[in-house]
Design an enzyme around this catalytic site. Structure first.
Site, PDB file in Angstrom:
ATOM      1  N   TYR A 139     -21.525  -0.227 -20.131  1.00  0.00           N
ATOM      2  CA  TYR A 139     -20.663  -1.205 -19.459  1.00  0.00           C
ATOM      3  C   TYR A 139     -21.158  -2.608 -19.807  1.00  0.00           C
ATOM      4  CZ  TYR A 139     -18.933   2.749 -16.671  1.00  0.00           C
ATOM      5  OH  TYR A 139     -18.396   3.948 -16.255  1.00  0.00           O
ATOM      6  N   PHE A 185     -11.554   6.688 -12.165  1.00  0.00           N
ATOM      7  CA  PHE A 185     -10.174   6.203 -11.986  1.00  0.00           C
ATOM      8  C   PHE A 185      -9.584   6.733 -10.670  1.00  0.00           C
ATOM      9  CE2 PHE A 185      -8.952   5.494 -16.788  1.00  0.00           C
ATOM     10  CZ  PHE A 185      -9.829   4.422 -16.837  1.00  0.00           C
ATOM     11  N   PRO A 186     -10.317   6.625  -9.548  1.00  0.00           N
ATOM     12  CA  PRO A 186      -9.780   7.163  -8.290  1.00  0.00           C
ATOM     13  C   PRO A 186      -8.514   6.441  -7.829  1.00  0.00           C
ATOM     14  CG  PRO A 186     -11.736   5.817  -7.883  1.00  0.00           C
ATOM     15  CD  PRO A 186     -11.642   6.005  -9.366  1.00  0.00           C
ATOM     16  N   LEU A 187      -8.342   5.201  -8.321  1.00  0.00           N
ATOM     17  CA  LEU A 187      -7.121   4.439  -7.987  1.00  0.00           C
ATOM     18  C   LEU A 187      -6.189   4.382  -9.199  1.00  0.00           C
ATOM     19  CD1 LEU A 187      -8.857   1.501  -6.042  1.00  0.00           C
ATOM     20  CD2 LEU A 187      -7.716   3.517  -5.078  1.00  0.00           C
ATOM     21  N   GLY A 194      -5.870   1.094 -10.660  1.00  0.00           N
ATOM     22  CA  GLY A 194      -5.113   0.114  -9.893  1.00  0.00           C
ATOM     23  C   GLY A 194      -3.659   0.510  -9.674  1.00  0.00           C
TER      24      GLY A 194
HETATM   25  N1  LIG Z   1     -17.275   8.660 -16.574  1.00  0.00           N
HETATM   26  C1  LIG Z   1     -16.381   7.958 -17.211  1.00  0.00           C
HETATM   27  O1  LIG Z   1     -16.065   8.214 -18.374  1.00  0.00           O
HETATM   28  C2  LIG Z   1     -15.712   6.810 -16.515  1.00  0.00           C
HETATM   29  C3  LIG Z   1     -14.546   6.232 -17.050  1.00  0.00           C
HETATM   30  C4  LIG Z   1     -13.967   5.186 -16.347  1.00  0.00           C
HETATM   31  C5  LIG Z   1     -14.525   4.732 -15.155  1.00  0.00           C
HETATM   32  N2  LIG Z   1     -15.673   5.295 -14.681  1.00  0.00           N
HETATM   33  C6  LIG Z   1     -16.273   4.856 -13.396  1.00  0.00           C
HETATM   34  O2  LIG Z   1     -15.287   4.983 -12.390  1.00  0.00           O
HETATM   35  C7  LIG Z   1     -15.190   3.760 -11.649  1.00  0.00           C
HETATM   36  C8  LIG Z   1     -13.791   3.583 -11.126  1.00  0.00           C
HETATM   37  O3  LIG Z   1     -12.876   3.429 -12.194  1.00  0.00           O
HETATM   38  P1  LIG Z   1     -12.150   2.037 -12.489  1.00  0.00           P
HETATM   39  O4  LIG Z   1     -12.886   0.941 -11.815  1.00  0.00           O
HETATM   40  O5  LIG Z   1     -11.955   1.945 -13.932  1.00  0.00           O
HETATM   41  O6  LIG Z   1     -10.692   2.285 -11.896  1.00  0.00           O
HETATM   42  P2  LIG Z   1     -10.127   2.472 -10.401  1.00  0.00           P
HETATM   43  O7  LIG Z   1     -11.223   2.488  -9.408  1.00  0.00           O
HETATM   44  O8  LIG Z   1      -9.171   3.610 -10.427  1.00  0.00           O
HETATM   45  O9  LIG Z   1      -9.242   1.145 -10.230  1.00  0.00           O
HETATM   46  C9  LIG Z   1      -9.781  -0.138 -10.420  1.00  0.00           C
HETATM   47  C10 LIG Z   1      -8.623  -1.111 -10.509  1.00  0.00           C
HETATM   48  O10 LIG Z   1      -7.955  -1.166  -9.256  1.00  0.00           O
HETATM   49  C11 LIG Z   1      -7.938  -2.508  -8.764  1.00  0.00           C
HETATM   50  N3  LIG Z   1      -8.212  -2.420  -7.328  1.00  0.00           N
HETATM   51  C12 LIG Z   1      -9.306  -1.865  -6.747  1.00  0.00           C
HETATM   52  N4  LIG Z   1      -9.209  -1.920  -5.400  1.00  0.00           N
HETATM   53  C13 LIG Z   1      -8.027  -2.529  -5.132  1.00  0.00           C
HETATM   54  C14 LIG Z   1      -7.367  -2.869  -3.915  1.00  0.00           C
HETATM   55  N5  LIG Z   1      -7.913  -2.582  -2.739  1.00  0.00           N
HETATM   56  N6  LIG Z   1      -6.166  -3.497  -4.010  1.00  0.00           N
HETATM   57  C15 LIG Z   1      -5.615  -3.785  -5.205  1.00  0.00           C
HETATM   58  N7  LIG Z   1      -6.186  -3.474  -6.393  1.00  0.00           N
HETATM   59  C16 LIG Z   1      -7.389  -2.862  -6.365  1.00  0.00           C
HETATM   60  C17 LIG Z   1      -9.032  -3.227  -9.504  1.00  0.00           C
HETATM   61  O11 LIG Z   1      -8.710  -4.586  -9.682  1.00  0.00           O
HETATM   62  P3  LIG Z   1      -9.592  -5.754  -8.935  1.00  0.00           P
HETATM   63  O12 LIG Z   1     -10.836  -5.896  -9.719  1.00  0.00           O
HETATM   64  O13 LIG Z   1      -8.687  -6.938  -9.002  1.00  0.00           O
HETATM   65  O14 LIG Z   1      -9.821  -5.280  -7.543  1.00  0.00           O
HETATM   66  C18 LIG Z   1      -9.033  -2.516 -10.863  1.00  0.00           C
HETATM   67  O15 LIG Z   1      -8.063  -3.050 -11.714  1.00  0.00           O
HETATM   68  C19 LIG Z   1     -15.608   2.711 -12.685  1.00  0.00           C
HETATM   69  O16 LIG Z   1     -15.935   1.494 -12.063  1.00  0.00           O
HETATM   70  C20 LIG Z   1     -16.743   3.405 -13.364  1.00  0.00           C
HETATM   71  O17 LIG Z   1     -17.928   3.266 -12.580  1.00  0.00           O
HETATM   72  C21 LIG Z   1     -16.262   6.329 -15.343  1.00  0.00           C
END
Ligand SMILES: NC(=O)c1ccc[n+]([C@@H]2O[C@H](COP(=O)([O-])OP(=O)(O)OC[C@H]3O[C@@H](n4cnc5c(N)ncnc54)[C@H](OP(=O)(O)O)[C@@H]3O)[C@@H](O)[C@H]2O)c1
Length: 295
Positions: free
Chosen positions: A75, A220-222, A225
């Site tokens: 990252y 990608f729990p959300l 976004g």
């Molecule tokens: N193992 C793997 O291969 C892998 C791959 C991808 C990700 N990950 C891990 O999984 C974690 C979660 O995935 P992710 O961060 O990519 O995606 P995510 O949690 O599904 O979604 C994040 C997105 O949602 C938005 N968001 C979050 N909370 C919000 C809210 N309350 N209201 C409106 N928008 C909101 C964020 O924008 P804002 O910043 O504007 O809030 C961001 O654009 C990562 O941080 C990483 O640690 C692991």
């Protein structure tokens, strides 16, 4: 939908409201965690636009009782490890930092797995140094490198564990067969796969993890976004219940399995507050079914 007292876990902090899970039999964390991937520049490359804001998000997460923080050497690369150290070191005893090795970076949005043992060792050493710890709580193999024997990849992580540099080993984006093959080489404490309300392709992995005592960490729990904010498929139900779409997406995950440890990512303190409040939402059977049907 009701916001009720939790049935397990400490009630002293917002993140504790959904109860706890014990990773690898000895690392107990609040089930609602935080993922750091949003704290970099675009394409998960370089520094974040708002450095101080990123530090504030990490500090707020811990203030809210989040004690599972997910990161990776890839990252930035190295950006989120450095931010975690700046914001939170010296770490509290109950903070579990889960990091990953095995992905190389050539630029924004470029990710190539390299599972050669010497590279996995180098990156583990760099994670130790950059995070400022003597032992990594949970070291996840970011991807299995198909060009390197699995025994060499997991075998190296096991050696690092035997040397005391790694407490628990986890996997990322794997099949049930992969997990079983890895478990024949070393104890595996967790699996991190893409999973959310609208993408449940890893359902078999979730079931396997829950049945075998492994933590399941949905990335990608959300849906990056798509399940948060207005205009999402959850907005109407959220409006009816006085919740936000992201809270419902996370509450659905938390109810889906006791082994589920969501790590929603955000670069905003307000969104973090919103997300962590999901830990206190207990969905009724009808609400759960209505959300389930959205997929
Ligand atoms: N193992 C793997 O291969 C892998 C791959 C991808 C990700 N990950 C891990 O999984 C974690 C979660 O995935 P992710 O961060 O990519 O995606 P995510 O949690 O599904 O979604 C994040 C997105 O949602 C938005 N968001 C979050 N909370 C919000 C809210 N309350 N209201 C409106 N928008 C909101 C964020 O924008 P804002 O910043 O504007 O809030 C961001 O654009 C990562 O941080 C990483 O640690 C692991």
């Amino acid at each position: 939908m009701t916001t009720t007292s939790p049935t397990s876990g400490s009630t002293t902090s917002p993140a504790a409201a959904a109860g706890t899970f014990t990773i690898g039999g000895d690392l107990t964390v609040n089930r609602l965690g935080y993922g750091t991937m949003q704290l970099t520049g675009p394409g998960v490359w370089g520094a974040p636009a708002d450095h101080d804001g990123a530090v504030a998000v990490l500090r707020r997460a811990v203030e809210l009782g989040v004690n599972l923080i997910d990161t990776a050497d890839a990252y930035g690369p190295y950006v989120t490890d450095a931010l975690i150290r700046e914001a939170l070191h010296p770490y509290g005893d109950d903070l579990v930092i889960a990091t990953k090795v095995g992905f190389t970076r050539q630029g924004p949005n470029q990710w190539i797995p390299v599972g050669r043992p010497e590279y996995l060792r180098q990156q583990t050493e760099l994670n130790l140094r950059n995070l400022g710890v003597d032992r990594i709580d949970l070291l996840q193999l970011h991807r299995i490198d198909p060009t390197v024997p699995l025994a060499d990849q997991i075998g190296e992580l096991k050696k690092l564990q035997e040397e005391g540099k790694v407490r628990h080993i986890g996997l990322s984006e794997v099949s049930v067969d992969d997990i079983e093959a890895a478990r024949a080489i070393a104890p595996i404490a967790s699996v991190q796969n893409l999973f959310n309300l609208t993408n449940r392709s890893a359902e078999d992995v979730l079931e396997y993890a829950a049945a075998n005592g492994l933590a399941f960490i949905p990335w990608f729990p959300l849906a990056t976004g798509e399940l948060a904010g207005e205009g999402t498929p959850l907005a109407a139900i959220a409006a009816e219940h006085g919740s936000t779409p992201s809270q419902l997406a996370l509450a659905w995950l938390l109810r889906r399995s006791p082994a589920m440890l969501p790590i929603p990512g955000t670069s905003s303190v307000a969104h973090l507050d919103d997300n962590v409040a999901a830990a206190a939402i207990e969905l009724s059977d009808d609400d759960y079914a209505a959300l389930d049907a959205i997929a």
